[in-house]
Write an enzyme that holds these catalytic residues in place. Structure first.
Site, mmCIF file in Angstrom:
data_model
loop_
_atom_site.group_PDB
_atom_site.id
_atom_site.type_symbol
_atom_site.label_atom_id
_atom_site.label_comp_id
_atom_site.label_asym_id
_atom_site.label_seq_id
_atom_site.Cartn_x
_atom_site.Cartn_y
_atom_site.Cartn_z
ATOM 1 N N HIS A 124 21.775 45.401 43.578
ATOM 2 C CA HIS A 124 20.766 46.431 43.370
ATOM 3 C C HIS A 124 20.672 46.781 41.886
ATOM 4 O O HIS A 124 21.681 46.856 41.181
ATOM 5 C CB HIS A 124 21.128 47.699 44.146
ATOM 6 C CG HIS A 124 20.881 47.605 45.613
ATOM 7 N ND1 HIS A 124 19.643 47.715 46.173
ATOM 8 C CD2 HIS A 124 21.737 47.392 46.650
ATOM 9 C CE1 HIS A 124 19.729 47.591 47.489
ATOM 10 N NE2 HIS A 124 21.006 47.382 47.801
ATOM 11 N N THR A 176 34.772 38.872 41.666
ATOM 12 C CA THR A 176 33.687 39.310 40.795
ATOM 13 C C THR A 176 33.271 38.244 39.786
ATOM 14 O O THR A 176 32.256 38.411 39.111
ATOM 15 C CB THR A 176 34.103 40.573 40.011
ATOM 16 O OG1 THR A 176 35.246 40.269 39.209
ATOM 17 C CG2 THR A 176 34.443 41.710 40.962
ATOM 18 N N ARG A 191 42.189 37.858 41.085
ATOM 19 C CA ARG A 191 42.691 37.066 39.977
ATOM 20 C C ARG A 191 43.506 35.908 40.562
ATOM 21 O O ARG A 191 43.965 35.971 41.713
ATOM 22 C CB ARG A 191 43.557 37.896 39.025
ATOM 23 C CG ARG A 191 44.799 38.470 39.656
ATOM 24 C CD ARG A 191 45.542 39.382 38.692
ATOM 25 N NE ARG A 191 46.755 39.941 39.271
ATOM 26 C CZ ARG A 191 47.944 39.377 39.215
ATOM 27 N NH1 ARG A 191 48.096 38.228 38.588
ATOM 28 N NH2 ARG A 191 48.997 39.958 39.762
#
Length: 550
Positions: A124, A176, A191
């Site tokens: 968004h 991410t 990670r």
């Protein structure tokens, strides 16, 4: 389960309704040809042009609202999974019950997506606080998942992520950025924990501490040989941005800073001659430090990037040699309004990094002027302009660009704040906003990959995080994850006897070695582990404030 006296159709319907909703891996050939299943596939081919292999299967209670869908051989979508957007599944892929696949998502072959996982290939808009989020639309970079990947239960993969072949994403992880091939990744944000087939790493901070000690010892043992590698006929030369090895005054200053970081001077350095050389660069009229290339420019020295950068490079090198500039830097001392005109004319909308680098040089020149010559009247003007022009929404100076997003303003933010707020110990005007933008830039560039994984981009991330942490602990865990990731990759990037390349895929250089040693120190400092690393930056990348006040 079959009833010998009952009709075959009810048996098939029971099998369709109960087992295949959830246990997609237990299918048999007859399941694929069930009339209800064939009807579902036909409707998807009609409604969205779906390309569905004959051996693919979509359970009755799966929620499919795709604009386009491709499924390879033996790929299955279980009951109560939600699939929407533009989705490609290769062969032998399984989306288990209650998983959610949204946006633009491409999977290779053999991908296993566990229950309650969310693969979100869109985002968004939210940058404009004056517009409700639901009216800002969505953007999609897309998610790419390689072959033979297992994505664990309750994990989340965010837009822009790439997961390499053979990777495993642990349950509950939040991905991410990019996950390398054959890696096992976990945590928030995710990670790399180890590679498949290797022994598990130690938990806690011990592993990071060990890597800092080992890298620090390597660098401490090898720095004299690294400096010697770049010294020719008494002068330091090194690779520059264009890949050409040439002599420059910056390379001498980098050598001085590398040695100083370990508490020494470069071997065979003649102290008095070097001080004389560096002081002799200072131009009488402006007080700037042009090199030979700058002296040939037919333009004002204050517009020459090298002459401005040498304020930092040469000025701090002189301090490390126990000396100082011979005279004030007159180019940064102005009457009322003149400094504002210079700052306002900088290319903030298009080249915020360059604009920030100019402010860095101005702030550093004012530091030298105040410390060695007692001149400080322009410094208040500088901070007043910065306060007026800081964007309260982004916390930065400058605007994002179409091609690079927030990269220019974030990199400019590091340069600007290094020479001003960090150097003089002043509080940032909008620390929370600037922290959000630094993290947004890091995420949008996937934590930086390939050639973008370079000393500038990572320095321009970790230094702001460390500076902002002086004012707030907001999102500290996210910053610690970035710092740990930096350190975890450092040993593999170090080249024995050569040092660090400036960017992944490049060749080692003095600049790359000095900058990356500083980056690792800053990351260690952020984690409270600086005493485990042998190198402490004492020049351009030092973190101590000068305490001269405003």
């Amino acid at each position: 389960m079959d009833h010998a006296n009952g009709p075959q159709a009810p048996v098939n319907e029971q099998r369709e309704a109960r087992r295949l909703q959830y246990l997609t891996w237990e299918h048999i050939v007859s399941d694929l040809g069930h009339p209800a299943h064939l009807a579902r596939k036909a409707e998807l081919r009609r409604s969205c042009g779906a390309e569905l292999a004959e051996t693919s299967y979509i359970a009755e209670n799966a929620a499919i609202f795709t604009e386009s869908l491709t499924m390879g051989e033996r790929s299955w979508i279980a009951g109560h999974a939600l699939v929407r957007g533009h989705v490609i599944l290769g062969d032998d892929c399984t989306i288990n019950p209650y998983a959610c696949i949204s946006g633009t998502v491409t999977c290779g072959n053999g991908v296993r997506i566990a229950s309650h996982a969310s693969i979100v290939g869109f985002n968004h808009g939210f940058d404009d606080p004056a517009v409700p989020i639901h009216r800002q639309g969505v953007v999609s970079i897309g998610i790419v998942i390689g072959d033979d990947v297992w994505i664990g239960a309750n994990s989340v993969v965010l837009d822009g992520a790439t997961i390499g072949n053979g990777a495993v994403i642990a349950a509950g992880a939040v991905v991410t950025g990019d996950i390398p091939t054959m890696s096992i990744a976990g945590g928030v944000p995710a990670r790399v924990l180890r590679s498949r087939g290797s022994a598990p790493r130690k938990s806690g901070t011990g592993d990071i501490e060990d890597q800092l000690v080992r890298l620090g010892q390597k660098a401490k043992d090898q720095w004299p040989d690294i400096l010697a590698r770049w010294k020719t006929q008494g002068a330091y030369e090194s690779l520059e941005a264009d890949g050409v090895r040439r002599p420059a005054i910056r390379h001498l200053c980098d050598a001085i800073e590398i040695a100083a970081g370990f508490g020494h001077l470069p071997p065979d350095l003649n102290l008095s001659e070097t001080v004389e050389l560096l002081q002799g660069l200072q131009e009488r009229e402006t007080g700037l430090f042009p090199d030979e290339h700058s002296r040939m420019h037919d333009k004002a020295l204050r517009d020459d990037p090298k002459a401005l950068y040498n304020v930092l490079s040469v000025g701090y090198a002189l301090e490390l040699l126990g000396s100082s500039p011979r005279q004030p830097v007159h180019a940064v001392e102005f009457g009322i309004g003149e400094l504002d005109e210079w700052l306002s004319a900088l290319p903030w909308p298009t080249r915020a990094w360059h604009a920030g680098s100019v402010v860095d040089a101005i702030g550093t020149a004012m530091y030298f002027n105040a410390k060695y010559f007692g001149i400080g009247h322009s410094r208040q003007q500088l901070f007043e302009w910065l306060s007026r022009n800081a964007n309260s929404v982004s916390g930065l100076w400058g605007e994002p660009t179409a091609g690079e997003g927030w990269l220019q303003p974030v990199n400019g933010f590091y340069r600007l704040t290094r020479g001003t707020y960090a150097q003089f110990g002043a509080a940032l005007p909008h620390p929370h906003a600037s922290l959000e933008t630094v993290h947004l830039n890091y995420r949008n560039h996937k934590g930086f990959v390939a050639a973008k994984y370079n000393a500038c981009n990572l320095l321009d991330t970790i230094h702001p995080l460390l500076l902002i942490a002086r004012q707030t602990d907001y999102r500290r865990a996210d910053g610690e994850a970035i710092a740990r990731n930096l350190i975890s990759r450092a040993l593999d990037r170090w080249r024995d006897g050569e040092g660090f390349p400036f960017s992944d895929g490049g060749e080692p250089s003095l600049q790359g070695t000095e900058m990356w040693l500083s980056v690792i120190h800053l990351a260690a400092d952020f984690l409270g582990l600086a005493d485990h690393f042998a190198f402490v930056p004492k020049g351009v990348h030092r973190t101590a404030t000068v305490g001269l006040g405003l």
